[in-house]
Design an enzyme around this catalytic site. Structure first.
Site, PDB file in Angstrom:
ATOM      1  N   ASP A 178      33.369  34.632   5.210  1.00 57.57           N
ATOM      2  CA  ASP A 178      32.231  35.363   4.631  1.00 57.57           C
ATOM      3  C   ASP A 178      32.185  35.150   3.115  1.00 57.57           C
ATOM      4  OD1 ASP A 178      34.368  36.986   3.985  1.00 57.57           O
ATOM      5  OD2 ASP A 178      33.549  38.816   4.886  1.00 57.57           O
ATOM      6  N   SER A 179      33.147  34.358   2.601  1.00 53.99           N
ATOM      7  CA  SER A 179      33.056  33.885   1.214  1.00 53.99           C
ATOM      8  C   SER A 179      31.770  33.090   1.014  1.00 53.99           C
ATOM      9  CB  SER A 179      34.261  33.013   0.859  1.00 53.99           C
ATOM     10  OG  SER A 179      34.450  32.000   1.833  1.00 53.99           O
ATOM     11  N   GLU A 187      39.143  41.914   8.867  1.00 55.66           N
ATOM     12  CA  GLU A 187      39.874  42.479   7.719  1.00 55.66           C
ATOM     13  C   GLU A 187      40.266  43.934   8.000  1.00 55.66           C
ATOM     14  OE1 GLU A 187      37.823  42.110   3.964  1.00 55.66           O
ATOM     15  OE2 GLU A 187      37.430  39.981   4.275  1.00 55.66           O
ATOM     16  N   GLU A 222      46.341  37.975   1.810  1.00 52.38           N
ATOM     17  CA  GLU A 222      45.683  37.569   0.561  1.00 52.38           C
ATOM     18  C   GLU A 222      46.214  38.370  -0.625  1.00 52.38           C
ATOM     19  OE1 GLU A 222      41.417  37.268   0.792  1.00 52.38           O
ATOM     20  OE2 GLU A 222      41.202  37.036  -1.386  1.00 52.38           O
TER      21      GLU A 222
END
Ligand code: KIV
Length: 263
Positions: free
Chosen positions: A45-46, A114, A181
């Site tokens: 989704d970056s 996430e 991350e």
């Protein structure tokens, strides 16, 4: 090269072979990453940042990811295609089931979610129904309005313990892969050694089972580049060479170095 699947990724972890992953959002980049024999292509989704020009990933929709996953699937040969479940698209079990189905039918071979503890039930229900899942802990960009900034997570002992517990619980729930991350190198190393599933780091130091980066960042195309990434284009005369250099640097353990990691 043979198609990469969950079993192969798990074998790579056992055999200490580093897993390489990069993002792609279209046919051409998926073809380039396939030619370079990158192991995983992430339709992240970056794309909200690097394709759509948003400040964060919140505006990205399931329809957006389905569209880009279809383009990527057309150009992909051996790499595994993982598609991101966008913001709140897995907030309830019914949503998670419908939306992961849409992504898998668009060509994804795994979906990425996430979040920590609360996602365990969703992971378990999806896994039972045959959906491979990659969980994402540490810095989770979909929580930006809650956390306030894109900063290193898990420096405090209490938060570090929480991330370790979440990782173990998500593995137990049926996760096949974990992205970590922006966490300190030591914490990522600890989690990697405690989990049976492969751990892919981004800003998580060199001791994870593999590395993922945003392709636009490694090619020097992004306006804002986080400390943990590296411009592989500056030492290459073509995009294909830069991708190859990323792959070789990860495989040899040269990337990430201390400059791209956190204490
Ligand atoms: O959206 C994305 O590209 C990601 C990676 C940065 C891990 O989630």
């Amino acid at each position: 090269m043979k198609k990469i699947n969950v079993k192969k990724l798990h074998t790579m972890k056992r055999e200490n072979k580093k897993i390489t992953a990069l993002t792609a959002y279209d046919f051409s980049f998926a073809s380039l990453l396939s030619d370079a024999e990158i192991d995983i292509i992430l339709v992240g989704d970056s794309l909200g940042n690097v394709i759509q020009g948003h400040e964060n990933t919140i505006p990205v929709t399931v329809a957006d990811i389905c569209y880009h996953t279809k383009l990527v699937a057309k150009g992909t040969t051996s790499p595994m295609v993982i598609a991101d479940m966008p913001f709140l698209s897995y907030a309830t079990f019914d949503k998670a089931l419908d939306n992961s189905c849409a992504l898998m039918q668009s060509g994804a071979e795994m979906v990425k979610i996430e979040g920590g503890k609360w996602t365990a039930n969703i992971v378990s229900e999806l896994a039972t129904r045959g959906i491979p899942i990659c969980c994402h802990l540490g810095l989770t960009p979909q929580y930006i309005h809650k956390i306030g900034s894109y900063s290193v997570q898990g420096r405090e002992e209490e938060i570090a313990k929480e991330i370790i517990t979440d990782a173990l619980n998500l593995e137990q729930a049926g996760a096949d892969l974990l992205v970590l991350e922006c966490v300190p190198t030591r914490l990522a190393a600890k989690i990697t050694s405690q989990l049976k599933i492969p751990v892919i780091g981004i800003g998580a130091g060199k001791f994870t089972d593999g590395q993922v980066l945003v392709t636009h960042d490694i090619l020097g195309l992004s306006r804002l580049t986080p400390k943990f990434t590296k411009n592989f284009m500056s030492n290459s005369n073509s995009i294909a060479k830069a991708i190859e250099l990323f792959k070789e640097s990860v495989r040899s353990g040269d990337f990430p170095d201390e400059e791209s990691s956190f204490d």
